[in-house]
Design an enzyme around this catalytic site. Structure first.
Site, short mmCIF file in Angstrom:
data_model
loop_
_atom_site.label_atom_id
_atom_site.label_comp_id
_atom_site.label_asym_id
_atom_site.label_seq_id
_atom_site.Cartn_x
_atom_site.Cartn_y
_atom_site.Cartn_z
N HIS A 102 -15.96 7.95 1.59
CA HIS A 102 -14.89 7.29 0.83
C HIS A 102 -14.77 7.75 -0.61
CE1 HIS A 102 -13.71 4.34 3.84
NE2 HIS A 102 -14.99 4.13 4.10
N THR A 135 -6.22 1.52 -1.28
CA THR A 135 -5.33 0.75 -0.41
C THR A 135 -4.55 -0.31 -1.19
OG1 THR A 135 -7.16 -0.75 0.15
CG2 THR A 135 -6.70 1.06 1.69
N LYS A 152 -10.27 5.55 -13.02
CA LYS A 152 -9.06 4.77 -12.71
C LYS A 152 -8.18 4.58 -13.95
CE LYS A 152 -11.36 2.28 -8.91
NZ LYS A 152 -10.57 2.67 -7.73
N LYS A 202 -7.72 -3.14 -10.56
CA LYS A 202 -8.73 -2.19 -10.06
C LYS A 202 -10.10 -2.68 -10.49
CE LYS A 202 -5.86 1.08 -8.63
NZ LYS A 202 -5.81 1.47 -7.23
N ARG A 203 -11.12 -2.31 -9.72
CA ARG A 203 -12.46 -2.36 -10.28
C ARG A 203 -12.48 -1.34 -11.41
NH1 ARG A 203 -16.44 -5.63 -9.53
NH2 ARG A 203 -18.01 -4.08 -9.05
N LYS A 226 -0.68 -2.14 -0.51
CA LYS A 226 -0.37 -3.58 -0.48
C LYS A 226 0.81 -3.89 -1.39
CE LYS A 226 -5.22 -4.37 0.44
NZ LYS A 226 -6.51 -4.31 -0.22
#
Length: 832
Positions: free
Chosen positions: A376, A654, A556, A550-551, A658
């Site tokens: 992942h 993901t 990110k 987000k984490r 959503k």
């Protein structure tokens, strides 16, 4: 005389949330009152909202149990190939509403609770989130379980029943503070303990060479107690099982290590064993080589493999039971969710060779044909590399097996690439640079169906685009939109999301555009009321809701987004669109830079929200303690979804799917699933900006110089000077020194390089938002393009291309049908 129902009213009454029948409602009310009385031992005079939630949960669970038992009877009768999904994380969230939807009970339960004079939303809020995951990895596992049940696969999820899940986040004085997530303190009505299937797991000890081969002796034993949770498919009577293991000390634990009379200390020390399932490691994209974590990883796979083999050996009553393992890969498929359960590979080899007495080559062939592995992440800091010294102490026999696997692997590479020592070193399972370590990703790849490193056999590597379950991420969280879609294209899209393509026929339909716009506005009003109640912040529902959830990780690029908010604050006079920025973000407890990013965002929020010149044009709302149940509220209300990671760093993601399904538009880089979203919807229907993977690679060759951007982009210079000077923390001007130093001197993710293009892209967003009709047309095109991103499609691909099983739309006979119906359905399945 009653007025006949219009077609639309009929559709509303018999909807995708189930039929409201008088008998259904009466039965549910009766079950509710029975559980309140007999299970909770309460009456309406003293019952609390939590009691009412538990009474409802047990009532809904009653409707699951018959189907759950029937499903296991069906699998026993049909003997299909079983799929085992091993994951250290299952981020399930709440269960009640999801179960009501998948059983078609939602509307009937709503009516029953209303007739009882209670508030359904209040009862649903009583349920604790099952937060047994950090983020995307665990939530993906939960979506996959839903899809496997909906597709009729004989599938099981296996993991750990953590006593404490992902921490509860509190924001105090702008800083993240972690509190324990004691999610089990009120009990869990959805699980069933199975002490009859408790199993021993061994640690430590030594390996003794005997005439019958190696023997692992003098071990310390911990017991694994299983807890089963039902996983219902959507309207097909299938109820699969998620089995989570809890650590228990055996009765004789440590007693032999104490002097006579030290019984009290011996009993207290049982906690050492039970700590294994005490707490979820709260790290995302960071590997920590802690002994307890390795214990957790081996604990879950050791218990699970014993369970799998027991089930494999069991056949129908009267049968002899399987004694040969020749058919093992034909009956068992094991999927490893990232490297965390990788110890399953040497453990299965140990069972085959040491216990079942198979020869090495046969055991290795069976093992390779049984396992598949999903990677992942591409971030090096996330990859698991266990110190050899630690593994030798904790799992000595497994280290021997890994060495033996590695030797055969290296012999093969040496034969293909003679004298290429560098290739041998890079592909070895054992890394020898400094501390000797076992590379778990290499172990998975060497073993699994993708069984050699990509350069050796690239055809063995497959890509699977992740997905989300439309049951939770549309029907549950956005019923208004779900019903609206059903009205124009029918209900079948719930199990075949590709049918959303038909919405393209309504892009120019004025009534549909108006209805989609109204659903979004209703969701925003509802979320604004929630935020005001929970966070005491009043927001404007007419403003654009911009969400970056987000984490926190530097890749990110929450910092890029924060710099943009500061830029907008500086441009207050020229702002033409009111925007509310929602920032539900969490940092791993030990991640210093992530916590500093949170502090910067909350400090910026304090300045922006209290600036009278800014007023209602700009708001920044930090949503603390982001979790599944909060995501279900914020995602349907979002206008703009921020997906702005540096190109080439996000394996998939993901969350973006959503948001897209729920009618948010995406601003993002061509990274992760954004690439495929742009392919499906057309790049013109997303707001794409920034460097591509090729651009990043080229910059890496030339070198990235942050100062060049700082000196040549005045807006960036102004923003950075404000942070550096202490504008957002006047009492401690040097507070954000670590952040600014990182951005200027060692920013791996090149925030400044994309800043200017990000600003230009945000201006395009602003301009389109001022034209609601054109904005909503783009929203409809996005929703219509989300069919590919259903986890049903992902699981169908795994099933047919990796696991060797076929999804089925056969409906398992309902509990009220005779047992013979199961046998008939089993025969039908075997003929397929």
């Amino acid at each position: 005389m009653a007025t006949p129902l219009t077609d639309q009213e009929k559709r509303k009454q018999i909807s995708i949330r189930g039929i409201v029948g008088v008998e259904n409602v009466a039965e549910l009310k009766k079950g509710f009152n029975r559980h309140l009385h007999f299970t909770l031992v309460k009456d309406r005079n003293i019952a609390t909202p939590r009691d009412y939630y538990f009474a409802l949960a047990h009532t809904v669970r009653d409707h699951l149990v018959g189907r759950w038992i029937r499903t296991q009877q069906f699998y026993y009768e049909a003997d299909p190939k079983r799929v085992y999904y091993l994951s250290l994380e299952f981020y399930m969230g709440r269960t009640l509403q999801n179960t009501m939807i998948n059983l078609g009970l939602q509307n009937a339960c709503d009516e029953a609770i209303y007739q009882l004079g209670l508030d359904m939303e209040e009862l649903e809020e009583m349920e604790e989130d099952a937060g047994l995951g950090n983020g995307g990895l665990g939530r993906l596992a939960a979506c996959f379980l839903d899809s496997m049940a909906t597709l009729g696969l004989a599938a099981y999820g296996y993991g750990i029943r953590y006593e404490y899940g992902i921490f509860n986040q509190k924001i105090r004085d702008g800083w993240q503070v972690e509190e324990a997530d004691d999610w089990l303190r009120h009990g869990n009505p959805w699980e069933k303990a199975r002490p009859e299937y408790m199993l021993p797991v061994h640690f430590y000890g030594r390996v003794e060479e005997t005439k019958d081969g190696p023997k692992w002796v003098d071990t310390q034993v911990v017991l694994a107690m299983p807890y089963d949770t039902p996983i219902p498919g959507y309207m097909n009577n299938t109820v699969n099982t998620m089995r989570l293991w809890s650590a228990r000390a055996p009765n004789d634990f440590n007693l032999r290590d104490f002097n006579v009379g030290d019984y009290i200390q011996a009993v207290l020390d049982r906690n050492l064993a039970e700590n294994i399932s005490r707490v979820l490691y709260p790290n995302d994209n960071f590997f920590e080589g802690k002994e307890l974590r390795l214990k957790q990883e081996y604990f879950v796979v050791a218990a699970t493999l014993q369970d799998i083999i027991r089930r494999f050996k069991t056949t129908k009553k009267g049968g002899p039971g399987r004694t040969s393992f020749e058919s093992f890969p034909d009956k068992v498929a094991i999927q490893l969710n990232d490297t965390h359960p990788a110890m399953a590979i040497p453990e299965l080899m140990r069972i085959f060779v040491d216990i079942e007495k198979l020869d090495w080559d046969t055991a290795w062939d069976l093992t390779k044909r049984t396992f598949a592995y999903t990677n992942h992440t591409v971030l090096p800091e996330a990859l698991e590399r266990w110190p050899v010294e630690l593994m030798e102490n904790l799992l000595p026999r497994h280290l021997q097996i890994i060495y033996q696997i590695n030797q055969a692997h290296l012999d093969r590479i040496a034969a293909l690439f003679p004298e290429d020592m560098d290739k041998l070193r890079k592909m070895s399972l054992i890394e020898e640079d400094g501390c000797k370590r076992v590379n778990m990703a290499h172990l998975c790849i060497v073993d699994s169906l993708l069984h050699d490193l990509c350069s050796l056999e690239p055809d063995k590597f497959q890509n699977k685009t992740n997905g989300i379950t439309p049951r939770r991420w549309l029907l549950l969280c956005n019923p208004g939109l779900a019903e609206l879609i059903a009205e124009v294209i029918g209900e079948d899209y719930v199990k075949d999301l590709s049918q959303l393509r038909r919405l393209n026929d309504f892009v120019e339909d004025a009534a549909f555009i108006r209805d989609v716009c109204k659903v979004k506005q209703d969701n925003k009003v509802k979320f604004a009321q929630f935020v005001e109640k929970e966070y005491r912040v009043k927001i404007n529902p007419a403003s654009m809701f911009d969400v970056h959830v987000k984490r926190i990780h530097e890749y990110k690029r929450q910092l890029l987004n924060c710099l943009h908010i500061i830029f907008k604050k500086n441009q207050t006079a020229s702002l033409t669109t009111a925007v509310t920025h929602f920032r539900p973000l969490q940092a791993a407890p030990g991640y210093h830079m992530a916590k500093m990013i949170i502090k910067l965002i909350t400090s910026v929020a304090d300045v922006v929200n209290n600036d009278p010149v800014v007023g209602n044009k700009l708001k920044v709302v930090y949503l603390e303690n982001y979790r599944v149940s909060l995501a279900e509220k914020v995602i349907p209300a979002t206008d703009l979804s921020e997906q702005i990671s540096t190109a080439g760093t996000e394996a998939s993601g993901t969350g973006n799917m959503k948001f897209m399904l729920n009618g948010a538009l995406t601003i993002g880089t061509l990274d992760g699933a954004n690439v495929e979203m742009a392919e499906e919807a057309g790049q013109e229907n997303l707001f794409i900006f920034g460097m591509t993977v090729e651009d990043v690679a080229e910059m890496d060759k030339k070198g990235y110089d942050a100062m060049t951007y700082y000196k040549t982009i005045p807006e960036l210079k102004q923003v950075m000077d404000q942070i550096t000077s202490g504008f957002f923390c006047p009492k401690n001007p040097d507070l954000f020194k670590d952040l600014t130093n990182m951005l200027f001197k060692h920013d791996r993710f090149k925030v400044f390089a994309d800043f200017e293009d990000y600003l230009k892209c945000q201006e395009k967003v602003n301009n389109l938002y001022q034209n609601p009709k054109e904005w909503t047309k783009m929203v409809i095109r996005n929703i219509a393009a989300t069919g590919k991103f259903s986890s049903d499609r992902t699981i169908t691909e795994y099933a047919t291309e990796v696991w060797g099983v076929e999804p089925t739309d056969l409906k398992i006979p309902a509990p009220n049908e005779p047992r013979e119906a199961i046998e008939e359905t089993a025969r039908a399945l075997k003929k397929m």
